[in-house]
Write an enzyme that holds these catalytic residues in place. Structure first.
Site, PDB file in Angstrom:
ATOM      1  N   ASP A  98       0.724  -1.138  -0.081  1.00 31.15           N
ATOM      2  CA  ASP A  98      -0.119  -0.100   0.105  1.00 31.15           C
ATOM      3  C   ASP A  98       0.782   1.360   0.055  1.00 31.15           C
ATOM      4  O   ASP A  98       1.513   1.623   0.854  1.00 31.15           O
ATOM      5  CB  ASP A  98      -0.852  -0.160   1.380  1.00 31.15           C
ATOM      6  CG  ASP A  98      -2.010   1.334   1.388  1.00 31.15           C
ATOM      7  OD1 ASP A  98      -1.862   1.978   0.490  1.00 31.15           O
ATOM      8  OD2 ASP A  98      -2.646   1.154   2.303  1.00 31.15           O
ATOM      9  N   VAL A  99       0.933   2.087  -0.968  1.00 32.04           N
ATOM     10  CA  VAL A  99       1.790   3.127  -1.298  1.00 32.04           C
ATOM     11  C   VAL A  99       1.624   4.281  -0.342  1.00 32.04           C
ATOM     12  O   VAL A  99       2.416   5.256  -0.004  1.00 32.04           O
ATOM     13  CB  VAL A  99       1.883   3.660  -2.669  1.00 32.04           C
ATOM     14  CG1 VAL A  99       2.399   2.492  -3.351  1.00 32.04           C
ATOM     15  CG2 VAL A  99       0.531   4.210  -3.087  1.00 32.04           C
ATOM     16  N   ASN A 125       3.144   5.113 -10.323  1.00 33.00           N
ATOM     17  CA  ASN A 125       1.667   4.919 -11.139  1.00 33.00           C
ATOM     18  C   ASN A 125       0.528   4.997 -10.448  1.00 33.00           C
ATOM     19  O   ASN A 125      -0.586   5.239 -10.769  1.00 33.00           O
ATOM     20  CB  ASN A 125       1.801   3.689 -12.174  1.00 33.00           C
ATOM     21  CG  ASN A 125       0.399   3.271 -12.710  1.00 33.00           C
ATOM     22  OD1 ASN A 125       0.022   4.007 -13.818  1.00 33.00           O
ATOM     23  ND2 ASN A 125      -0.163   2.300 -12.266  1.00 33.00           N
ATOM     24  N   TYR A 191      -8.271  14.885  -7.028  1.00 34.41           N
ATOM     25  CA  TYR A 191      -7.511  14.414  -7.754  1.00 34.41           C
ATOM     26  C   TYR A 191      -6.671  15.486  -8.523  1.00 34.41           C
ATOM     27  O   TYR A 191      -5.356  15.141  -8.826  1.00 34.41           O
ATOM     28  CB  TYR A 191      -8.161  13.580  -9.226  1.00 34.41           C
ATOM     29  CG  TYR A 191      -7.302  12.972  -9.906  1.00 34.41           C
ATOM     30  CD1 TYR A 191      -6.761  11.771  -9.536  1.00 34.41           C
ATOM     31  CD2 TYR A 191      -7.065  13.343 -11.192  1.00 34.41           C
ATOM     32  CE1 TYR A 191      -6.092  10.936 -10.495  1.00 34.41           C
ATOM     33  CE2 TYR A 191      -6.286  12.461 -12.121  1.00 34.41           C
ATOM     34  CZ  TYR A 191      -5.669  11.327 -11.917  1.00 34.41           C
ATOM     35  OH  TYR A 191      -5.084  10.529 -12.562  1.00 34.41           O
ATOM     36  N   LYS A 195      -2.638  15.540  -7.912  1.00 37.20           N
ATOM     37  CA  LYS A 195      -1.738  15.479  -9.273  1.00 37.20           C
ATOM     38  C   LYS A 195      -0.848  16.702  -9.443  1.00 37.20           C
ATOM     39  O   LYS A 195       0.329  16.561  -9.844  1.00 37.20           O
ATOM     40  CB  LYS A 195      -2.574  15.203 -10.420  1.00 37.20           C
ATOM     41  CG  LYS A 195      -3.217  13.836 -10.807  1.00 37.20           C
ATOM     42  CD  LYS A 195      -1.851  12.936 -10.853  1.00 37.20           C
ATOM     43  CE  LYS A 195      -2.357  11.508 -11.083  1.00 37.20           C
ATOM     44  NZ  LYS A 195      -1.220  10.382 -11.178  1.00 37.20           N
TER      45      LYS A 195
END
Length: 290
Positions: A98-99, A125, A191, A195
């Site tokens: 789990d990043v 990613n 998001y 990002k």
């Protein structure tokens, strides 16, 4: 709550990294010929590698000679992709991770170094889009959880990989970016903001470590033909949900771009956010026009 959101996030591992299995090509792709062995002796770690862009990138880099370590929370799925790569003659291992947890990412990097002897390439990613909602309707915990994956997950990968890469005097980090990093989209505040932060991390890596042999580059692929795009379409929020399926590019196109960005021919792109959405970008990577 957080646990519920993480469970939902597990199902939708990446906006740009979750693809239809039918879209995935075999490792024996026709594009492999001239690039076989390009990364022989190198090790690559790919996050969000259970399907979509991540799985396609693992196949493509293995096809080009790299030993690949696939990371995702879905252990069975990454094990299946790793087995496929090994069956085709490549070197691959799966490591459930789990990043959002730095300790988990640090352990994954240590495993990759132990298994394959080093770390040369990191592809960040993993990412999530759920839940789509306008700001006044967002759940603060879920909004924060998206940052844990989309931004802190990238930081965790970079922080764990850099000491290994710096000790070797070289390394390539590809962060999957998005047009959402620079353009607001209704319902995607989590998001877009995460990002945008990841794009600045790319620039910071270049600022601080380019002189030490570390090359960082963002890759903004545009919309990708993934199961997540079907979920976005059902939301009916913002123009992306109204795109036709054929408007999206394949995960394999993005994987080819990742392969290119990891190579020496892309050295001049260090610190930039490379777009696959332009004819020039596709031509440089070697992809046919759309």
């Amino acid at each position: 709550g957080k646990s519920v959101f993480r469970h939902v996030g597990f199902l939708f591992q990446s906006l740009e990294g979750l693809g239809d299995i039918a879209d995935v090509q075999d490792v024996g792709d026709e594009r492999s010929g001239s690039k076989m062995g390009e990364f022989t002796g190198q090790t690559a770690i790919i996050t969000g590698a259970s399907r979509g862009i991540g799985a396609a990138a693992a196949r493509r880099l293995a096809e080009a000679g790299a030993a690949v370590l696939l990371l995702a929370r879905s252990g069975e799925e990454i094990a299946s992709v790793a087995d496929e790569i090994k069956a085709a003659g490549g070197r691959a291992e799966a490591f459930p991770c789990d990043v959002a947890s730095y300790e988990a990412v640090e352990a994954a990097v240590a495993h990759g170094v132990a298994a394959f002897g080093g770390l040369d390439i990191l592809v960040n990613n993993a990412g999530v889009i759920a839940p789509v909602a306008r700001l006044a309707d967002t759940d603060p915990t879920a909004w924060s959880d998206a940052f844990d994956i989309n931004l802190k997950g990238v930081y965790h990968g970079v922080r764990a990989a850099l000491p290994v890469m710096l000790a070797r005097g070289r390394g390539v980090i590809v962060n999957i970016s998005s047009g959402a990093a620079t353009n607001p989209l209704e319902g995607w505040s989590h998001y877009c903001a995460s990002k945008a932060g990841a794009l600045m991390l790319t620039r910071m890596i270049d600022k601080e470590y380019a002189a030490s042999g570390i090359r960082a580059v963002g890759l903004s692929p545009g919309t990708v033909a993934t199961e997540m795009q079907r979920v976005i379409k059902t939301s009916g929020v913002n123009p992306v949900s109204r795109l036709a399926w054929e408007d999206h590019i394949s995960p394999e196109d993005v994987a080819e771009a990742i392969r290119y960005l990891c190579g020496d021919a892309a050295a001049d792109l260090a610190g930039t956010d490379f777009s696959l959405k332009t004819p020039e970008g596709r031509a440089r990577v070697g992809l046919a026009p759309r």
